[in-house]
Write a protein that holds these residues in place. Structure first.
Motif, PDB file in Angstrom:
ATOM      1  N   PHE A   1       2.387   6.843   7.392  1.00  0.00           N
ATOM      2  CA  PHE A   1       1.134   7.029   8.122  1.00  0.00           C
ATOM      3  C   PHE A   1       1.132   8.336   8.910  1.00  0.00           C
ATOM      4  CE2 PHE A   1       1.610   2.369   7.649  1.00  0.00           C
ATOM      5  CZ  PHE A   1       0.509   2.158   6.845  1.00  0.00           C
ATOM      6  N   GLN A   2       2.317   8.871   9.207  1.00  0.00           N
ATOM      7  CA  GLN A   2       2.393  10.177   9.849  1.00  0.00           C
ATOM      8  C   GLN A   2       2.221  11.306   8.819  1.00  0.00           C
ATOM      9  OE1 GLN A   2       6.228   8.851  11.949  1.00  0.00           O
ATOM     10  NE2 GLN A   2       5.482  10.454  13.309  1.00  0.00           N
ATOM     11  N   GLY A   3       2.397  10.962   7.552  1.00  0.00           N
ATOM     12  CA  GLY A   3       2.318  11.977   6.504  1.00  0.00           C
ATOM     13  C   GLY A   3       1.126  11.823   5.587  1.00  0.00           C
ATOM     14  N   GLU A   4       0.077  11.173   6.066  1.00  0.00           N
ATOM     15  CA  GLU A   4      -1.088  10.938   5.203  1.00  0.00           C
ATOM     16  C   GLU A   4      -1.741  12.244   4.741  1.00  0.00           C
ATOM     17  OE1 GLU A   4      -3.049   6.657   6.005  1.00  0.00           O
ATOM     18  OE2 GLU A   4      -3.227   8.042   7.700  1.00  0.00           O
ATOM     19  N   ARG A   5      -1.771  13.258   5.605  1.00  0.00           N
ATOM     20  CA  ARG A   5      -2.345  14.552   5.184  1.00  0.00           C
ATOM     21  C   ARG A   5      -1.564  15.125   4.006  1.00  0.00           C
ATOM     22  NH1 ARG A   5      -2.619  18.569  10.073  1.00  0.00           N
ATOM     23  NH2 ARG A   5      -0.508  17.754  10.238  1.00  0.00           N
ATOM     24  N   PHE A   6      -0.252  14.939   4.050  1.00  0.00           N
ATOM     25  CA  PHE A   6       0.580  15.422   2.948  1.00  0.00           C
ATOM     26  C   PHE A   6       0.272  14.655   1.667  1.00  0.00           C
ATOM     27  CE2 PHE A   6       4.394  14.453   0.428  1.00  0.00           C
ATOM     28  CZ  PHE A   6       4.651  15.710  -0.094  1.00  0.00           C
ATOM     29  N   TYR A   7       0.277  13.330   1.739  1.00  0.00           N
ATOM     30  CA  TYR A   7       0.136  12.506   0.537  1.00  0.00           C
ATOM     31  C   TYR A   7      -1.274  12.531  -0.050  1.00  0.00           C
ATOM     32  CZ  TYR A   7       4.805  10.626   1.038  1.00  0.00           C
ATOM     33  OH  TYR A   7       6.173  10.509   1.099  1.00  0.00           O
ATOM     34  N   PHE A   8      -2.293  12.705   0.787  1.00  0.00           N
ATOM     35  CA  PHE A   8      -3.667  12.631   0.290  1.00  0.00           C
ATOM     36  C   PHE A   8      -4.373  13.973   0.198  1.00  0.00           C
ATOM     37  CE2 PHE A   8      -3.367   8.237   2.283  1.00  0.00           C
ATOM     38  CZ  PHE A   8      -3.074   7.633   1.068  1.00  0.00           C
ATOM     39  N   SER A   9      -3.705  15.054   0.601  1.00  0.00           N
ATOM     40  CA  SER A   9      -4.355  16.357   0.553  1.00  0.00           C
ATOM     41  C   SER A   9      -3.418  17.466   0.082  1.00  0.00           C
ATOM     42  CB  SER A   9      -4.934  16.708   1.937  1.00  0.00           C
ATOM     43  OG  SER A   9      -5.488  18.000   1.932  1.00  0.00           O
TER      44      SER A   9
ATOM     45  N   TYR B   1       0.838  -1.204   0.000  1.00  0.00           N
ATOM     46  CA  TYR B   1       0.000   0.000   0.000  1.00  0.00           C
ATOM     47  C   TYR B   1       0.878   1.261   0.000  1.00  0.00           C
ATOM     48  CZ  TYR B   1      -3.164   3.531   2.008  1.00  0.00           C
ATOM     49  OH  TYR B   1      -3.887   4.670   2.257  1.00  0.00           O
ATOM     50  N   ILE B   2       1.911   1.264   0.832  1.00  0.00           N
ATOM     51  CA  ILE B   2       2.812   2.424   0.917  1.00  0.00           C
ATOM     52  C   ILE B   2       3.582   2.603  -0.384  1.00  0.00           C
ATOM     53  CG2 ILE B   2       4.888   3.304   2.061  1.00  0.00           C
ATOM     54  CD1 ILE B   2       3.821   1.942   4.637  1.00  0.00           C
ATOM     55  N   ARG B   3       4.104   1.512  -0.935  1.00  0.00           N
ATOM     56  CA  ARG B   3       4.856   1.600  -2.194  1.00  0.00           C
ATOM     57  C   ARG B   3       3.991   2.144  -3.327  1.00  0.00           C
ATOM     58  NH1 ARG B   3       7.803  -3.838  -3.777  1.00  0.00           N
ATOM     59  NH2 ARG B   3       8.195  -2.536  -5.590  1.00  0.00           N
ATOM     60  N   LYS B   4       2.739   1.709  -3.364  1.00  0.00           N
ATOM     61  CA  LYS B   4       1.820   2.186  -4.400  1.00  0.00           C
ATOM     62  C   LYS B   4       1.626   3.705  -4.291  1.00  0.00           C
ATOM     63  CE  LYS B   4      -3.051   1.700  -5.848  1.00  0.00           C
ATOM     64  NZ  LYS B   4      -3.527   3.018  -5.359  1.00  0.00           N
ATOM     65  N   ASN B   5       1.391   4.176  -3.084  1.00  0.00           N
ATOM     66  CA  ASN B   5       1.165   5.608  -2.874  1.00  0.00           C
ATOM     67  C   ASN B   5       2.436   6.428  -3.063  1.00  0.00           C
ATOM     68  OD1 ASN B   5      -1.743   6.203  -1.924  1.00  0.00           O
ATOM     69  ND2 ASN B   5      -1.200   4.365  -0.775  1.00  0.00           N
ATOM     70  N   LEU B   6       3.583   5.860  -2.734  1.00  0.00           N
ATOM     71  CA  LEU B   6       4.848   6.572  -2.969  1.00  0.00           C
ATOM     72  C   LEU B   6       5.119   6.714  -4.462  1.00  0.00           C
ATOM     73  CD1 LEU B   6       7.267   5.141  -0.236  1.00  0.00           C
ATOM     74  CD2 LEU B   6       6.192   7.390  -0.324  1.00  0.00           C
TER      75      LEU B   6
END
Length: 211
Positions: free
Chosen positions: A125-133, A72-77
């Motif tokens: 998971f600490q940077g989800e706001r960054f990656y998704f917003s 999941y992380i690799r996909k989003n990165l």
């Protein structure tokens, strides 16, 4: 990083194993050249696979991740990397020097977040706001600004939109800088603890009073 380690370690170990299997098969067991080569290749493939799996499992254990989480992380990165390239391309097409200067600094912070997350995947998971917003907002606004700013003729409404975009981008930059601090918070706490501990160890001991 673990991929590079896996490849290098696999090659270093696999080549001697493959050579040993071929020598034993050809000279000790007296098999044919082709059969010895086939067996050595199969042995090399199994050895390389075992090493890769072993390093992968150790990597997941070290970072306290499940296989599902890491995929999941690799996909989003990977998606974030594509967005960063879009942002960079849009920035380089902008002729407004002040906007470009300010947002090149933003690009540097964004790349820093991405590098930290690649190195320590659990930080995702600490940077989800960054990656998704925040990253999406930065990319979309920069691309729209680049499109409007390159128009040969601009009316008052367009100039106002460009001005508002510049102002909004400053807010986004502030938010993304906070994202970076949040992602690095564990490192800063750990460093502060080490500094405090070092100060404690090097603190001069008081002399005992003479009786």
């Amino acid at each position: 990083m673990y991929k590079f380690l896996s490849i290098v370690t696999g090659i270093i170990i696999t080549i001697p194993v493959m050579s040993t299997i071929w020598l034993v098969s050809f000279f000790a067991i007296d098999l044919t050249f082709l059969l010895s080569s086939l067996i050595s290749l199969i042995g090399a493939g199994l050895t390389y696979s075992l090493i890769s799996v072993s390093i992968y499992v150790r990597f997941l254990k070290k970072h306290q991740l499940s296989m599902k989480d890491y995929r999941y992380i690799r996909k989003n990165l990977a998606e974030a990397n594509h967005k960063i390239r879009r942002l960079q391309k849009a920035l380089f097409s902008i002729r407004h020097l002040l906007f470009l200067k300010e947002n090149m600094e933003l690009l540097r912070v964004i790349k820093k977040i991405h590098r930290v997350t690649k190195k320590k995947p659990m930080r995702f998971f600490q940077g989800e706001r960054f990656y998704f917003s925040h990253l999406d907002s930065a990319v979309e606004l920069t691309e729209k600004y680049a499109l409007l700013s390159t128009q040969p003729k601009k009316n008052e409404e367009m100039e106002q939109v460009l001005h508002q975009t510049r102002h909004t981008m400053k807010d986004i930059k502030t938010s993304i800088e906070k994202d970076l601090y949040h992602i690095l918070s564990d490192d800063m706490e750990e460093l502060q603890f080490e500094v405090d501990f070092a100060k404690y160890k090097t603190k001069p001991k008081g002399r005992l009073e003479d009786k």
